[in-house]
Each structure stands twice: as structure tokens, then as C-alpha cells.
Design a protein around this motif. Structure first.
Motif, mmCIF file in Angstrom:
data_model
loop_
_atom_site.group_PDB
_atom_site.id
_atom_site.type_symbol
_atom_site.label_atom_id
_atom_site.label_comp_id
_atom_site.label_asym_id
_atom_site.label_seq_id
_atom_site.Cartn_x
_atom_site.Cartn_y
_atom_site.Cartn_z
ATOM 1 N N LYS A 41 -36.120 -51.508 -87.726
ATOM 2 C CA LYS A 41 -36.732 -51.912 -88.993
ATOM 3 C C LYS A 41 -38.255 -51.800 -88.948
ATOM 4 O O LYS A 41 -38.876 -51.225 -89.847
ATOM 5 N N THR A 42 -38.853 -52.362 -87.896
ATOM 6 C CA THR A 42 -40.314 -52.300 -87.782
ATOM 7 C C THR A 42 -40.777 -50.856 -87.606
ATOM 8 O O THR A 42 -41.785 -50.442 -88.185
ATOM 9 N N THR A 43 -40.024 -50.087 -86.849
ATOM 10 C CA THR A 43 -40.387 -48.676 -86.653
ATOM 11 C C THR A 43 -40.388 -47.929 -87.991
ATOM 12 O O THR A 43 -41.293 -47.130 -88.266
ATOM 13 N N PRO A 83 -47.594 -57.164 -91.795
ATOM 14 C CA PRO A 83 -46.904 -56.830 -90.539
ATOM 15 C C PRO A 83 -46.120 -57.993 -89.951
ATOM 16 O O PRO A 83 -46.413 -59.154 -90.218
ATOM 17 N N GLN A 84 -45.140 -57.622 -89.125
ATOM 18 C CA GLN A 84 -44.386 -58.638 -88.383
ATOM 19 C C GLN A 84 -45.369 -59.384 -87.481
ATOM 20 O O GLN A 84 -46.225 -58.768 -86.841
ATOM 21 N N GLY A 85 -45.265 -60.706 -87.459
ATOM 22 C CA GLY A 85 -46.181 -61.492 -86.633
ATOM 23 C C GLY A 85 -47.545 -61.683 -87.251
ATOM 24 O O GLY A 85 -48.464 -62.184 -86.599
ATOM 25 N N LEU A 155 -43.094 -55.561 -96.369
ATOM 26 C CA LEU A 155 -43.167 -56.866 -95.688
ATOM 27 C C LEU A 155 -42.176 -56.871 -94.538
ATOM 28 O O LEU A 155 -40.984 -56.623 -94.733
ATOM 29 N N ASP A 156 -42.686 -57.158 -93.333
ATOM 30 C CA ASP A 156 -41.843 -57.126 -92.139
ATOM 31 C C ASP A 156 -41.560 -58.560 -91.679
ATOM 32 O O ASP A 156 -42.377 -59.182 -91.024
ATOM 33 N N GLU A 157 -40.398 -59.073 -92.066
ATOM 34 C CA GLU A 157 -39.949 -60.418 -91.710
ATOM 35 C C GLU A 157 -40.973 -61.495 -92.070
ATOM 36 O O GLU A 157 -41.410 -62.262 -91.203
ATOM 37 N N PRO A 158 -41.333 -61.573 -93.350
ATOM 38 C CA PRO A 158 -42.337 -62.578 -93.749
ATOM 39 C C PRO A 158 -41.842 -64.012 -93.578
ATOM 40 O O PRO A 158 -42.659 -64.927 -93.505
#
Ligand code: ATP
Ligand code: MG
Length: 231
Positions: A41-43, A83-85, A155-158
Motif C-alpha cells: 500500500k505504501t509503495t 504520509p504514513q507516520g 492518505l497513508d493510514e491516517p
């Protein structure tokens, strides 16, 4: 279609992570991208943003080809990443984050209307971002993305690390975004948020899209959720 991704393939140093990923997204629409840890997913998000170079496939936003462009060119074309994190700068203040992001003022989002959505950012204006709570940092990351006046927000895992009450605030915020015509790609592990915010769902499994459905369909299909997500 506003965003059109076709046959997208990418990875790191010789190892392919996402393979032949295709989907479309309209203005004002929200697609939920689900998948287990390590599914890619992040990739995929990083590839859309130009932070990981695609090895095959095309990305077009409003007819403009973006695959192979640099991240700054992709940002200028109207894409913003949460981004995630969170990736905030701990020593910079809230004020510094938001004034940097608002360098190129756009028509829709301003620091003032960010305060309407996230009043806590006004209260914390002079504080270093590193001293904000996780939820406050997430709001800052979203405000920073919106201030670039994007047409597409990734949005990556907000919801990661957010209290349940803030997850509902997140869903409300995404609804405000899409009402303003922004297209949203939401990567989530939190099904509650994905179901609240998205009208369509795609599931990534080992780097390929293994399932697509309307959210209503997906919610009824517990076998597929169990098989692909283990829930
Ligand atoms: N910078 C990197 N260099 C090499 N391999 C990477 C890198 N980042 C991720 N990977 C690998 O790519 C695969 C997919 O990782 P990715 O971070 O895209 O998954 P994800 O679906 O976002 O997972 P999560 O839900 O845990 O965030 C994993 O096998 C991971 O080890
Ligand atoms: Mg990830």
C-alpha cells in the motif's frame, strides 16, 4: 476520469513490489485501499507521489501524465501526500509547518479555514510539532497537505494511533474535502474509517489488486474480508 492509473508496477532495487495496478478515481470521490501489512500500500502511494519510480505503467491526472515525474512536479500538478507516520518536523512549530505549506496560496484552503476545521492548531500555533499529541500531529499533517490546495490527496493510514473519537473527526474532514471536489485515495487498516469515508474499496494483496467492490458490497462480503485481510 480525473485520476487514471494503468498497469502501474514498481519496487525497490530489483524487487518488484506492486504489479500491474490499475484503478480510476473521479473528482470528489474516495477510494479505500485496504490490504495486509506488507501488501504494498505504501509503495503504491509513494509511486503515485514520484518517491518510488515506476518500472511500468501510466498515471494520469486530469489528462496530464505523471509517471516518471519528480515529486515536486507531481505536487505542483495537484497531488498532496499525508504520509504514513505523519513525517512532521519535531523542532518546527505548527506556525512554521503551515506557513511553509501555504507558500503558494490557492483559492480554497487557507490557514484561517484550517483553524475552522482543526481549532487545536490555532491553540498550538507557537509550539514545536514534536510536542503535539499523535492526533494533533496527524491534523497538522493533513492541514499541511490541504494548504497546497491539492486536487488529489493520498492518505497513508491516517487513523494510525488515533483515539476512536478522532477517527470520526477524520471521517468528517474527508467529507469536507470531497465536498470541495478533491479526490481522495485512503489507505487504511481501520475498516471503520474506510467504510465511513469511502464509496469504493480496492484490496491490495501481494502487490496486486485482488478485489474491488462498492463499500456496501464489501461490507456484506465477510468471506472476502476474511480471506484478504484476515479480519
Ligand atoms: N524502502 C524499501 N526498500 C526495500 N523494500 C521495501 C522498502 N519499503 C518497503 N519495502 C518492502 O515492500 C513490501 C511492501 O511494503 P509496503 O510498505 O508498501 O507495505 P504496506 O502495505 O504499506 O504495509 P503496512 O500496512 O505495514 O504499512 C514489503 O515487503 C517491504 O518489506
Ligand atoms: Mg504502509
Amino acid at each position: 476520469m480525473f485520476l487514471r492509473v494503468d498497469g502501474l508496477t514498481s519496487g525497490y532495487a530489483g524487487s518488484t513490489v506492486i504489479r500491474d495496478v490499475s484503478f480510476t478515481l473521479d473528482r470528489g470521490a474516495t477510494l479505500g485501499l485496504l490490504g495486509r501489512n506488507g501488501a504494498g500500500k505504501t509503495t503504491l502511494i509513494m509511486t503515485l507521489m514520484g518517491l518510488v519510480p515506476p518500472t511500468a505503467g501510466t498515471i494520469s491526472l486530469n489528462g496530464v501524465p505523471l509517471a516518471g515525474r519528480r515529486p515536486d512536479q507531481i505536487a505542483r500538478a495537484g497531488v498532496a501526500l499525508v504520509p504514513q507516520g505523519r513525517r512532521i518536523w519535531p523542532t518546527l512549530t505548527v506556525a512554521e509547518h503551515l506557513t511553509l505549506a501555504a507558500r503558494r496560496p490557492g483559492p480554497l484552503w487557507t490557514v484561517d479555514n484550517m483553524f475552522d476545521i482543526f481549532p487545536v492548531l490555532k491553540a498550538r500555533w507557537r509550539q514545536p510539532a514534536g510536542r503535539l499529541s499523535g492526533g494533533e500531529q496527524q491534523m497538522l499533517a493533513i492541514a499541511r497537505a490541504l494548504l497546497t490546495n491539492p486536487a488529489l490527496v493520498l492518505l497513508d493510514e491516517p487513523s494510525e494511533g488515533l483515539a476512536p473519537s478522532l477517527v470520526d473527526t477524520m471521517a468528517d474532514t474527508l467529507a469536507i474535502l470531497t465536498a470541495g471536489g478533491v479526490a481522495v485515495l485512503l489507505v487504511e487498516q481501520d475498516l471503520h474509517l474506510a467504510f465511513q469515508a469511502c464509496e469504493r474499496i480496492a484490496v491490495l494483496d501481494k502487490g496486486t489488486i485482488a478485489h474491488r467492490a462498492s463499500t456496501a458490497e464489501f461490507r456484506r462480503d465477510q468471506d472476502t474480508a476474511h480471506r484478504l485481510l484476515g479480519v
